[in-house]
Scaffold this motif. Structure first.
Motif, PDB file in Angstrom:
ATOM      1  N   TRP A   1      36.050  46.319  41.188  1.00  0.00           N
ATOM      2  CA  TRP A   1      37.060  45.699  40.477  1.00  0.00           C
ATOM      3  C   TRP A   1      37.967  44.504  40.784  1.00  0.00           C
TER       4      TRP A   1
ATOM      5  N   PHE B   1      47.715  55.512  37.434  1.00  0.00           N
ATOM      6  CA  PHE B   1      46.856  55.066  36.489  1.00  0.00           C
ATOM      7  C   PHE B   1      45.802  56.160  36.598  1.00  0.00           C
TER       8      PHE B   1
ATOM      9  N   ARG C   1      44.546  45.175  45.794  1.00  0.00           N
ATOM     10  CA  ARG C   1      46.164  44.957  45.234  1.00  0.00           C
ATOM     11  C   ARG C   1      46.461  46.259  44.167  1.00  0.00           C
ATOM     12  N   ILE C   2      45.445  46.281  43.552  1.00  0.00           N
ATOM     13  CA  ILE C   2      45.804  47.546  42.477  1.00  0.00           C
ATOM     14  C   ILE C   2      46.377  48.828  42.963  1.00  0.00           C
TER      15      ILE C   2
ATOM     16  N   LEU D   1      49.843  48.458  44.012  1.00  0.00           N
ATOM     17  CA  LEU D   1      50.809  48.571  42.784  1.00  0.00           C
ATOM     18  C   LEU D   1      51.020  49.974  41.955  1.00  0.00           C
TER      19      LEU D   1
ATOM     20  N   GLU E   1      40.327  42.539  42.451  1.00  0.00           N
ATOM     21  CA  GLU E   1      41.682  42.792  43.314  1.00  0.00           C
ATOM     22  C   GLU E   1      41.994  44.199  43.435  1.00  0.00           C
ATOM     23  N   TYR E   2      40.751  45.166  43.866  1.00  0.00           N
ATOM     24  CA  TYR E   2      40.894  46.353  43.675  1.00  0.00           C
ATOM     25  C   TYR E   2      42.262  46.918  44.734  1.00  0.00           C
TER      26      TYR E   2
ATOM     27  N   TRP F   1      42.830  44.481  34.970  1.00  0.00           N
ATOM     28  CA  TRP F   1      43.901  45.581  35.187  1.00  0.00           C
ATOM     29  C   TRP F   1      45.123  45.250  36.230  1.00  0.00           C
ATOM     30  N   VAL F   2      44.851  44.505  37.065  1.00  0.00           N
ATOM     31  CA  VAL F   2      45.693  44.246  38.228  1.00  0.00           C
ATOM     32  C   VAL F   2      46.833  43.490  37.790  1.00  0.00           C
ATOM     33  N   ASP F   3      46.549  42.415  36.720  1.00  0.00           N
ATOM     34  CA  ASP F   3      47.531  41.627  35.768  1.00  0.00           C
ATOM     35  C   ASP F   3      48.551  42.591  35.298  1.00  0.00           C
ATOM     36  N   THR F   4      47.750  43.466  34.231  1.00  0.00           N
ATOM     37  CA  THR F   4      48.682  44.699  33.740  1.00  0.00           C
ATOM     38  C   THR F   4      49.470  45.299  34.728  1.00  0.00           C
ATOM     39  N   LEU F   5      49.035  45.710  35.836  1.00  0.00           N
ATOM     40  CA  LEU F   5      49.829  46.545  36.764  1.00  0.00           C
ATOM     41  C   LEU F   5      50.968  45.725  37.445  1.00  0.00           C
TER      42      LEU F   5
END
Length: 150
Positions: free
Chosen positions: A53, A40, A58-59, A62, A55-56, A21-25
């Motif tokens: 999760w 989100f 970082r999520i 973002l 890299e939570y 999910w972090v990559d998507t964000l």
């Protein structure tokens, strides 16, 4: 003024072995820029395990979460109790999560249950999906289990 971001579906079509999910964000942020307000939706049950999760932290840098209460965490008090039980969140972090709770009635639909039903060929609960969305999912073979091939 909302949009559906298909990055994860696109990544799966490219046969990328892992998807986070972090990559998507991060990709959304790079395309939309720093001034765009990204949010989100996350079910209350997932908040309890969010610290696991990838890299939570970082999520959360973002995008801002919008927490949807649902059973068994259908109240703010139940969510707070669950966050205390996990011992992963400080008092200030628990307070922050509670501020992200959407003010709306609890919906008794679980995306996990819908995906599981679709994967096994079972009809999802009535009202879980609009007919157009269900048709799209079936036409494109989304959530299909290799065993059912439906």
């Amino acid at each position: 003024r909302a949009a559906i971001w298909t990055e994860e579906l696109d990544r799966a079509a490219r046969d990328v072995s892992s998807s986070f999910w972090v990559d998507t964000l991060a990709h959304a942020r790079s395309v939309l820029g720093e001034t765009t307000d990204l949010r989100f939706l996350i079910g209350a049950d997932q908040v309890k395990a969010f610290h696991r999760w990838h890299e939570y932290k970082r999520i959360l840098e973002l995008a801002s979460p919008v927490v949807m209460l649902r059973e068994p965490l259908g109240t703010r008090a139940a969510l707070e109790d669950a966050l205390i039980e996990t011992e992963a969140w400080t008092t200030s972090e628990r307070t922050a999560w509670l501020e992200f709770v959407a003010s709306m009635p609890v919906v008794k639909i679980s995306a996990t249950d819908v995906r599981s039903s679709l994967a096994t060929g079972v009809q999802p609960d009535p009202g879980a999906l609009s007919p157009a969305v269900e048709r799209f999912i079936r036409e494109h073979g989304l959530y299909r289990s290799p065993e059912t091939n439906t």
